[in-house]
Design an enzyme around this catalytic site. Structure first.
Site, PDB file in Angstrom:
ATOM      1  N   GLY A   1       0.818  -1.219   0.000  1.00  0.00           N
ATOM      2  CA  GLY A   1       0.000   0.000   0.000  1.00  0.00           C
ATOM      3  C   GLY A   1       0.844   1.258   0.000  1.00  0.00           C
ATOM      4  O   GLY A   1       0.511   2.233   0.671  1.00  0.00           O
ATOM      5  N   SER A   2       1.944   1.238  -0.778  1.00  0.00           N
ATOM      6  CA  SER A   2       2.870   2.380  -0.710  1.00  0.00           C
ATOM      7  C   SER A   2       2.783   3.289  -1.930  1.00  0.00           C
ATOM      8  O   SER A   2       3.691   4.071  -2.189  1.00  0.00           O
ATOM      9  CB  SER A   2       4.310   1.895  -0.495  1.00  0.00           C
ATOM     10  OG  SER A   2       4.687   0.946  -1.471  1.00  0.00           O
TER      11      SER A   2
ATOM     12  N   SER B   1      -2.683   0.691  14.786  1.00  0.00           N
ATOM     13  CA  SER B   1      -3.297   2.021  14.924  1.00  0.00           C
ATOM     14  C   SER B   1      -3.629   2.259  16.398  1.00  0.00           C
ATOM     15  O   SER B   1      -3.884   1.308  17.145  1.00  0.00           O
ATOM     16  CB  SER B   1      -4.598   2.074  14.110  1.00  0.00           C
ATOM     17  OG  SER B   1      -5.399   3.167  14.519  1.00  0.00           O
TER      18      SER B   1
ATOM     19  N   TYR C   1     -12.687  -1.455  11.963  1.00  0.00           N
ATOM     20  CA  TYR C   1     -11.286  -1.021  11.827  1.00  0.00           C
ATOM     21  C   TYR C   1     -10.536  -1.246  13.146  1.00  0.00           C
ATOM     22  O   TYR C   1      -9.414  -1.770  13.151  1.00  0.00           O
ATOM     23  CB  TYR C   1     -11.265   0.457  11.420  1.00  0.00           C
ATOM     24  CG  TYR C   1      -9.891   1.056  11.228  1.00  0.00           C
ATOM     25  CD1 TYR C   1      -9.226   0.958  10.007  1.00  0.00           C
ATOM     26  CD2 TYR C   1      -9.259   1.745  12.264  1.00  0.00           C
ATOM     27  CE1 TYR C   1      -7.967   1.524   9.829  1.00  0.00           C
ATOM     28  CE2 TYR C   1      -8.002   2.311  12.091  1.00  0.00           C
ATOM     29  CZ  TYR C   1      -7.362   2.200  10.874  1.00  0.00           C
ATOM     30  OH  TYR C   1      -6.115   2.764  10.710  1.00  0.00           O
ATOM     31  N   SER C   2     -11.160  -0.858  14.269  1.00  0.00           N
ATOM     32  CA  SER C   2     -10.505  -1.040  15.580  1.00  0.00           C
ATOM     33  C   SER C   2     -10.210  -2.517  15.827  1.00  0.00           C
ATOM     34  O   SER C   2      -9.134  -2.874  16.330  1.00  0.00           O
ATOM     35  CB  SER C   2     -11.400  -0.507  16.701  1.00  0.00           C
ATOM     36  OG  SER C   2     -11.711   0.850  16.507  1.00  0.00           O
TER      37      SER C   2
ATOM     38  N   LYS D   1      -7.282  -3.771  13.703  1.00  0.00           N
ATOM     39  CA  LYS D   1      -6.002  -3.202  14.136  1.00  0.00           C
ATOM     40  C   LYS D   1      -5.563  -3.825  15.471  1.00  0.00           C
ATOM     41  O   LYS D   1      -4.368  -4.026  15.701  1.00  0.00           O
ATOM     42  CB  LYS D   1      -6.088  -1.677  14.228  1.00  0.00           C
ATOM     43  CG  LYS D   1      -6.154  -0.991  12.856  1.00  0.00           C
ATOM     44  CD  LYS D   1      -4.960  -1.356  11.975  1.00  0.00           C
ATOM     45  CE  LYS D   1      -4.784  -0.430  10.789  1.00  0.00           C
ATOM     46  NZ  LYS D   1      -3.689  -0.879   9.890  1.00  0.00           N
TER      47      LYS D   1
ATOM     48  N   ILE E   1      -2.665  10.804  11.713  1.00  0.00           N
ATOM     49  CA  ILE E   1      -1.582  11.306  10.861  1.00  0.00           C
ATOM     50  C   ILE E   1      -2.197  12.113   9.725  1.00  0.00           C
ATOM     51  O   ILE E   1      -3.262  11.761   9.206  1.00  0.00           O
ATOM     52  CB  ILE E   1      -0.757  10.125  10.286  1.00  0.00           C
ATOM     53  CG1 ILE E   1      -0.208   9.221  11.414  1.00  0.00           C
ATOM     54  CG2 ILE E   1       0.388  10.634   9.394  1.00  0.00           C
ATOM     55  CD1 ILE E   1       0.741   9.866  12.392  1.00  0.00           C
TER      56      ILE E   1
HETATM   57  P1  NAP Z   1      -4.054   5.820   2.583  1.00  0.00           P
HETATM   58  O1  NAP Z   1      -3.530   7.187   2.303  1.00  0.00           O
HETATM   59  O2  NAP Z   1      -5.484   5.512   2.285  1.00  0.00           O
HETATM   60  O3  NAP Z   1      -3.114   4.776   1.843  1.00  0.00           O
HETATM   61  C1  NAP Z   1      -3.407   3.405   1.904  1.00  0.00           C
HETATM   62  C2  NAP Z   1      -2.774   2.786   0.681  1.00  0.00           C
HETATM   63  O4  NAP Z   1      -3.082   1.376   0.722  1.00  0.00           O
HETATM   64  C3  NAP Z   1      -3.371   3.342  -0.612  1.00  0.00           C
HETATM   65  O5  NAP Z   1      -2.357   3.578  -1.548  1.00  0.00           O
HETATM   66  C4  NAP Z   1      -4.302   2.211  -1.058  1.00  0.00           C
HETATM   67  O6  NAP Z   1      -4.449   2.117  -2.451  1.00  0.00           O
HETATM   68  C5  NAP Z   1      -3.550   1.006  -0.560  1.00  0.00           C
HETATM   69  N1  NAP Z   1      -4.423  -0.164  -0.480  1.00  0.00           N
HETATM   70  C6  NAP Z   1      -5.688  -0.222   0.001  1.00  0.00           C
HETATM   71  N2  NAP Z   1      -6.169  -1.465  -0.128  1.00  0.00           N
HETATM   72  C7  NAP Z   1      -5.179  -2.206  -0.702  1.00  0.00           C
HETATM   73  C8  NAP Z   1      -5.079  -3.550  -1.088  1.00  0.00           C
HETATM   74  N3  NAP Z   1      -6.094  -4.400  -0.922  1.00  0.00           N
HETATM   75  N4  NAP Z   1      -3.925  -3.984  -1.657  1.00  0.00           N
HETATM   76  C9  NAP Z   1      -2.886  -3.125  -1.857  1.00  0.00           C
HETATM   77  N5  NAP Z   1      -2.936  -1.821  -1.511  1.00  0.00           N
HETATM   78  C10 NAP Z   1      -4.067  -1.361  -0.935  1.00  0.00           C
HETATM   79  O7  NAP Z   1      -3.844   5.443   4.100  1.00  0.00           O
HETATM   80  P2  NAP Z   1      -2.687   5.883   5.121  1.00  0.00           P
HETATM   81  O8  NAP Z   1      -3.242   6.924   5.985  1.00  0.00           O
HETATM   82  O9  NAP Z   1      -1.435   6.106   4.409  1.00  0.00           O
HETATM   83  O10 NAP Z   1      -2.617   4.542   6.008  1.00  0.00           O
HETATM   84  C11 NAP Z   1      -1.560   3.614   5.897  1.00  0.00           C
HETATM   85  C12 NAP Z   1      -1.648   2.647   7.066  1.00  0.00           C
HETATM   86  O11 NAP Z   1      -1.565   3.370   8.291  1.00  0.00           O
HETATM   87  C13 NAP Z   1      -2.970   1.883   7.107  1.00  0.00           C
HETATM   88  O12 NAP Z   1      -2.745   0.569   7.548  1.00  0.00           O
HETATM   89  C14 NAP Z   1      -3.762   2.662   8.134  1.00  0.00           C
HETATM   90  O13 NAP Z   1      -4.774   1.881   8.713  1.00  0.00           O
HETATM   91  C15 NAP Z   1      -2.675   3.055   9.104  1.00  0.00           C
HETATM   92  N6  NAP Z   1      -2.970   4.194   9.963  1.00  0.00           N
HETATM   93  C16 NAP Z   1      -3.252   5.418   9.426  1.00  0.00           C
HETATM   94  C17 NAP Z   1      -3.509   6.477  10.276  1.00  0.00           C
HETATM   95  C18 NAP Z   1      -3.820   7.856   9.731  1.00  0.00           C
HETATM   96  O14 NAP Z   1      -4.125   8.740  10.518  1.00  0.00           O
HETATM   97  N7  NAP Z   1      -3.730   8.090   8.434  1.00  0.00           N
HETATM   98  C19 NAP Z   1      -3.481   6.296  11.653  1.00  0.00           C
HETATM   99  C20 NAP Z   1      -3.180   5.044  12.168  1.00  0.00           C
HETATM  100  C21 NAP Z   1      -2.920   3.988  11.306  1.00  0.00           C
HETATM  101  P3  NAP Z   1      -5.647   2.936  -3.165  1.00  0.00           P
HETATM  102  O15 NAP Z   1      -5.438   4.342  -2.894  1.00  0.00           O
HETATM  103  O16 NAP Z   1      -5.509   2.598  -4.602  1.00  0.00           O
HETATM  104  O17 NAP Z   1      -6.921   2.401  -2.569  1.00  0.00           O
END
Ligand code: NAP
Length: 255
Positions: free
Chosen positions: A13-14, A142, A155-156, A159, A188
């Site tokens: 997911g990068s 998370s 989601y909770s 995680k 974040i």
């Molecule tokens: P994001 O901006 O939505 O990025 C998530 C990435 O994962 C996107 O590029 C998405 O692709 C990709 N993805 C989703 N489903 C996928 C799948 N089935 N296979 C491969 N790739 C997939 O989210 P983020 O905020 O960077 O979050 C990254 C991680 O940190 C997640 O695990 C999230 O739960 C965790 N997290 C985030 C926060 C926060 O505040 N942002 C806080 C705590 C934890 P598409 O865009 O194409 O869907």
């Protein structure tokens, strides 16, 4: 202090968000990075961006919840880089809904992207790590998995599951010198904020203000705040970490 010269890394997911920031930071520290994303175009764009800085990256698109895709990504990475040293299970989706309204399909998708994805990728990379004499698996949890969030039970729950998965796998793989740990960010500043605003029918600024009000350091975290935790665990600096949860969260949860 952080040196990942020659390490071969997969970040799921990068294509964007936190995963992209992690991939960029690890590449800047010398790692060869496979950019996985469900969106092929995004994976390619991020890999191209990293390569444009003279660093090493490949695009390896695929859905983390599909076993055939995961096998393909891992094989492609091993073929290109000759080894796999670090896996970051980062791919994720957000879910915001009162509990009674969560459909079985939404529950299952949440489970599959976060937990099945981490299960499949971890199983697939372990033989490569064993053949190197060790490795690192870092799972993104998370703060909501640590304390639970009303309106996001699915989601909770997944995680929290990631934390249990991390601890159990860490014990099982420690004899093979595969160190398994988790990073549990607080809120974040990413596109997820916009997505939350859309899901809740409010503005991104209102979401930011209400989140920051619950954080002792009174701000949202940055992608860099998370990426440095990953760099720390991936390198020699993480040599004595096993089954731990590092929480870059501004004090929102204290454990
Ligand atoms: P994001 O901006 O939505 O990025 C998530 C990435 O994962 C996107 O590029 C998405 O692709 C990709 N993805 C989703 N489903 C996928 C799948 N089935 N296979 C491969 N790739 C997939 O989210 P983020 O905020 O960077 O979050 C990254 C991680 O940190 C997640 O695990 C999230 O739960 C965790 N997290 C985030 C926060 C926060 O505040 N942002 C806080 C705590 C934890 P598409 O865009 O194409 O869907």
């Amino acid at each position: 202090m952080f040196n990942l010269e020659g390490k071969a890394v997969i970040v799921t997911g990068s294509g964007r968000g936190i995963g992209k920031g992690i991939a960029e930071m690890l590449a800047s520290l010398g790692a060869k990075v496979a950019i996985n994303d469900i969106d092929e175009h995004l994976a390619q764009k991020t890999a191209d961006h990293i390569r444009s800085q003279g660093l090493i990256a490949i695009a390896a698109a695929g859905d983390v919840a599909q076993q055939a895709d995961v096998k393909k990504v891992v094989e492609q990475t091993a073929e290109e880089f000759g080894r796999i040293d670090v896996l970051v299970n980062n791919a994720g989706i957000i879910g915001l809904k009162p509990f009674p309204e969560i459909t079985l399909a939404e529950w299952n998708r949440m489970f599959h992207v976060h937990l099945t994805g981490s299960f499949l990728f971890s199983q697939e990379v372990i033989p490569y790590m064993k053949s190197n004499g060790g490795g690192r698996i870092i799972n993104i949890a998370s703060n909501w998995g640590q304390r639970g969030e009303a309106g996001s039970v699915h989601y909770s729950a997944v995680k929290a599951g990631i934390i249990g998965f991390t601890k159990a796998l860490a014990r099982e793989l420690a004899p093979d010198r595969i160190l398994v740990n988790a990073v549990a960010p607080g809120p974040i500043e990413t596109d997820m904020i916009e997505e939350e605003a859309r899901l809740l029918g409010t503005t991104a600024d209102q979401i930011r203000d209400s989140l920051a009000a619950k954080i002792p350091l009174q701000r949202l975290g940055t992608i860099r705040d998370v990426a440095v935790s990953i760099a720390f665990l991936a390198g020699d600096t993480g040599n004595f970490y096993c089954g731990q949860v590092i929480s870059p969260n501004g004090g929102e949860v204290m454990m």
